[in-house]
Design a protein around this motif. Structure first.
Motif: not given
Length: 152
Positions: A141-152
């Motif tokens: 199983v691969y778990k998608m880790i969303p990218k942090d879109t709050t980082a600048s």
């Protein structure tokens, strides 16, 4: 523990560890057989023709194997490793039939975790309410880790 000046490396799967176990339970309602056939086109008489099915070694109607296997989809997506998880590989053995009305419990146990990637190997099993194993195997199983879109 990281020493002074050394960054602590966090694994993308957090605290997940070998031996962790999860379960998911679902009843194989008769309507799911019709729904599964609608999605897949599989109208095998084993699933729909009581007279035909009664003359087979199963003795009565059986659910599509995909219904039992589908409990594994819910297990990995909802419980272990959880939301965002997808299968990379499945090796499954169907060991007994699932009948309409059976209650299925999918069980997964983490057997290994990739050192740097969100990839988990698990032993899996699906059992009926009578504790009969209807399916068993191994999955990756691969778990998608969303990218942090709050980082600048």
């Amino acid at each position: 523990m990281a020493s002074a000046g050394e960054a602590k490396v966090c694994h993308p799967l957090g605290d997940l560890k070998v031996g962790d176990r999860g379960t998911w339970t679902r009843e194989a309602l008769p309507k799911y057989t019709e729904m599964y056939a609608e999605v897949t086109g599989d109208r095998n008489p084993l699933h729909f023709d009581e007279e035909f099915a009664s003359r087979t070694k199963f003795g009565s109607l059986v659910c599509h194997g995909g219904i039992a296997a589908g409990t594994l989809n819910a297990l990995v997506a909802e419980v272990l490793p959880g939301p965002g998880s997808v299968f990379l590989r499945q090796e499954l053995d169907y060991t007994a039939p699932t009948h309409p009305g059976d209650t299925l419990t999918a069980v997964g146990v983490v057997t290994s975790i990739h050192e740097t990637k969100p990839v988990v190997n698990m032993d899996v099993e699906v059992k009926s309410q009578e504790d009969t194993t209807v399916l068993k195997g191994k999955v990756v199983v691969y778990k998608m880790i969303p990218k942090d879109t709050t980082a600048s």
